[in-house]
Write a protein that holds these residues in place. Structure first.
Motif, mmCIF file in Angstrom:
data_model
loop_
_atom_site.group_PDB
_atom_site.id
_atom_site.type_symbol
_atom_site.label_atom_id
_atom_site.label_comp_id
_atom_site.label_asym_id
_atom_site.label_seq_id
_atom_site.Cartn_x
_atom_site.Cartn_y
_atom_site.Cartn_z
ATOM 1 N N ASN A 14 -10.756 -0.657 -5.426
ATOM 2 C CA ASN A 14 -10.994 0.711 -5.871
ATOM 3 C C ASN A 14 -9.830 1.661 -5.681
ATOM 4 O O ASN A 14 -10.035 2.873 -5.624
ATOM 5 C CB ASN A 14 -12.228 1.301 -5.178
ATOM 6 C CG ASN A 14 -13.446 1.083 -6.051
ATOM 7 O OD1 ASN A 14 -13.315 1.038 -7.274
ATOM 8 N ND2 ASN A 14 -14.592 0.912 -5.430
ATOM 9 N N CYS A 15 -8.642 1.152 -5.550
ATOM 10 C CA CYS A 15 -7.451 2.014 -5.508
ATOM 11 C C CYS A 15 -6.782 1.952 -6.876
ATOM 12 O O CYS A 15 -6.398 0.870 -7.331
ATOM 13 C CB CYS A 15 -6.487 1.574 -4.408
ATOM 14 S SG CYS A 15 -4.904 2.438 -4.501
ATOM 15 N N LEU A 16 -6.660 3.122 -7.514
ATOM 16 C CA LEU A 16 -6.097 3.176 -8.861
ATOM 17 C C LEU A 16 -4.704 2.539 -8.920
ATOM 18 O O LEU A 16 -4.397 1.771 -9.839
ATOM 19 C CB LEU A 16 -6.029 4.643 -9.311
ATOM 20 C CG LEU A 16 -5.335 4.912 -10.632
ATOM 21 C CD1 LEU A 16 -6.078 4.252 -11.786
ATOM 22 C CD2 LEU A 16 -5.200 6.422 -10.857
ATOM 23 N N PHE A 17 -3.843 2.860 -7.940
ATOM 24 C CA PHE A 17 -2.472 2.356 -8.034
ATOM 25 C C PHE A 17 -2.398 0.869 -7.685
ATOM 26 O O PHE A 17 -1.537 0.154 -8.217
ATOM 27 C CB PHE A 17 -1.526 3.199 -7.179
ATOM 28 C CG PHE A 17 -1.238 4.571 -7.774
ATOM 29 C CD1 PHE A 17 -1.753 4.956 -9.009
ATOM 30 C CD2 PHE A 17 -0.439 5.477 -7.096
ATOM 31 C CE1 PHE A 17 -1.487 6.209 -9.557
ATOM 32 C CE2 PHE A 17 -0.156 6.726 -7.637
ATOM 33 C CZ PHE A 17 -0.687 7.102 -8.861
ATOM 34 N N CYS A 18 -3.295 0.361 -6.829
ATOM 35 C CA CYS A 18 -3.364 -1.095 -6.636
ATOM 36 C C CYS A 18 -3.744 -1.776 -7.951
ATOM 37 O O CYS A 18 -3.238 -2.860 -8.265
ATOM 38 C CB CYS A 18 -4.366 -1.460 -5.543
ATOM 39 S SG CYS A 18 -3.759 -1.175 -3.858
ATOM 40 N N LYS A 19 -4.613 -1.121 -8.733
ATOM 41 C CA LYS A 19 -5.007 -1.695 -10.029
ATOM 42 C C LYS A 19 -3.842 -1.663 -11.023
ATOM 43 O O LYS A 19 -3.713 -2.553 -11.860
ATOM 44 C CB LYS A 19 -6.227 -0.960 -10.570
ATOM 45 C CG LYS A 19 -7.486 -1.264 -9.771
ATOM 46 C CD LYS A 19 -8.681 -0.499 -10.304
ATOM 47 C CE LYS A 19 -9.913 -0.843 -9.477
ATOM 48 N NZ LYS A 19 -11.053 0.021 -9.811
ATOM 49 N N LYS A 42 2.345 -3.087 -1.886
ATOM 50 C CA LYS A 42 1.398 -3.138 -0.772
ATOM 51 C C LYS A 42 0.689 -1.787 -0.647
ATOM 52 O O LYS A 42 1.336 -0.734 -0.749
ATOM 53 C CB LYS A 42 2.192 -3.440 0.505
ATOM 54 C CG LYS A 42 1.391 -3.475 1.767
ATOM 55 C CD LYS A 42 2.309 -3.697 2.970
ATOM 56 C CE LYS A 42 1.521 -3.497 4.261
ATOM 57 N NZ LYS A 42 2.405 -3.397 5.426
ATOM 58 N N HIS A 43 -0.618 -1.816 -0.414
ATOM 59 C CA HIS A 43 -1.361 -0.558 -0.274
ATOM 60 C C HIS A 43 -1.033 0.117 1.055
ATOM 61 O O HIS A 43 -1.304 -0.427 2.119
ATOM 62 C CB HIS A 43 -2.870 -0.788 -0.364
ATOM 63 C CG HIS A 43 -3.632 0.496 -0.253
ATOM 64 N ND1 HIS A 43 -3.935 1.286 -1.343
ATOM 65 C CD2 HIS A 43 -4.095 1.167 0.833
ATOM 66 C CE1 HIS A 43 -4.572 2.366 -0.941
ATOM 67 N NE2 HIS A 43 -4.681 2.322 0.375
ATOM 68 N N LEU A 44 -0.465 1.309 0.961
ATOM 69 C CA LEU A 44 -0.295 2.208 2.109
ATOM 70 C C LEU A 44 -0.877 3.526 1.647
ATOM 71 O O LEU A 44 -0.710 3.911 0.481
ATOM 72 C CB LEU A 44 1.192 2.385 2.458
ATOM 73 C CG LEU A 44 1.965 1.134 2.883
ATOM 74 C CD1 LEU A 44 3.468 1.408 2.865
ATOM 75 C CD2 LEU A 44 1.519 0.695 4.266
ATOM 76 N N PRO A 69 -4.678 8.141 -3.106
ATOM 77 C CA PRO A 69 -4.343 7.742 -1.730
ATOM 78 C C PRO A 69 -3.661 6.375 -1.640
ATOM 79 O O PRO A 69 -4.113 5.470 -0.933
ATOM 80 C CB PRO A 69 -5.706 7.754 -1.028
ATOM 81 C CG PRO A 69 -6.677 7.428 -2.112
ATOM 82 C CD PRO A 69 -6.116 8.005 -3.376
ATOM 83 N N HIS A 70 -2.571 6.226 -2.394
ATOM 84 C CA HIS A 70 -1.674 5.058 -2.315
ATOM 85 C C HIS A 70 -0.278 5.658 -2.322
ATOM 86 O O HIS A 70 0.049 6.427 -3.253
ATOM 87 C CB HIS A 70 -1.934 4.129 -3.515
ATOM 88 C CG HIS A 70 -1.082 2.889 -3.559
ATOM 89 N ND1 HIS A 70 -1.618 1.614 -3.696
ATOM 90 C CD2 HIS A 70 0.261 2.715 -3.515
ATOM 91 C CE1 HIS A 70 -0.644 0.721 -3.722
ATOM 92 N NE2 HIS A 70 0.522 1.365 -3.622
ATOM 93 N N LEU A 71 0.525 5.345 -1.313
ATOM 94 C CA LEU A 71 1.861 5.948 -1.186
ATOM 95 C C LEU A 71 2.611 5.950 -2.515
ATOM 96 O O LEU A 71 2.706 4.912 -3.177
ATOM 97 C CB LEU A 71 2.680 5.172 -0.146
ATOM 98 C CG LEU A 71 4.122 5.641 0.058
ATOM 99 C CD1 LEU A 71 4.171 7.041 0.653
ATOM 100 C CD2 LEU A 71 4.890 4.652 0.939
HETATM 101 ZN ZN ZN Z 1 -3.583 1.055 -3.362
#
Ligand code: ZN
Ligand code: 5GP
Length: 113
Positions: free
Chosen positions: A3-8, A45-47, A96-98
């Protein structure tokens, strides 16, 4: 991270105009550009953001800033540019992804609003 947009965007399940990718960094065009050049440079990497306790581990920041400087060069920002990382609610962070915003090719006012 689920559910992190930028990870997607990193894993390709959400499309983006990706302008740079390696094993640790992805850069893509902001969907709502605030300057003629407006790129987002993120770790794969998710931060959660600048305040993430892991942010200074390893060479993540070195790699991100190397990509920022290379993209500024490649995108004609020879007159200058701005690098911004909004942090938390007061900082105006919405994802909330650096990420570092690279803004260029127009004069940017200071101080920000
Ligand atoms: Zn992320
Ligand atoms: P923040 O507000 O956290 O500093 O920055 C998040 C940025 O992500 C905003 O500038 C916003 O326009 C951008 N953004 C939000 N959703 C998307 C999206 O789905 N795709 C792209 N490329 N950018 C997005």
């Amino acid at each position: 991270m689920d559910n992190c947009l930028f990870c997607k965007i990193v894993d390709g399940s959400v499309p983006a105009e990706v302008v740079y990718r390696d094993e640790s960094v992805v850069a893509f065009k902001d969907i709502n550009p605030q300057a003629p050049v407006h790129l987002l440079v993120i770790p794969t990497k998710h931060l959660s953001g600048v305040s993430d306790s892991s942010v200074t581990e390893g060479d993540t920041l070195n790699k991100l800033f190397k990509v920022v400087a290379d993209l500024a060069d490649k995108n004609g920002c020879e007159k200058g540019y701005r690098v911004v990382s909004n942090c938390g609610e007061d900082g105006g962070q919405t994802v909330p992804h650096l990420h570092f915003h690279l803004l260029g090719k127009r004069h940017l006012n200071w101080p920000p609003g």
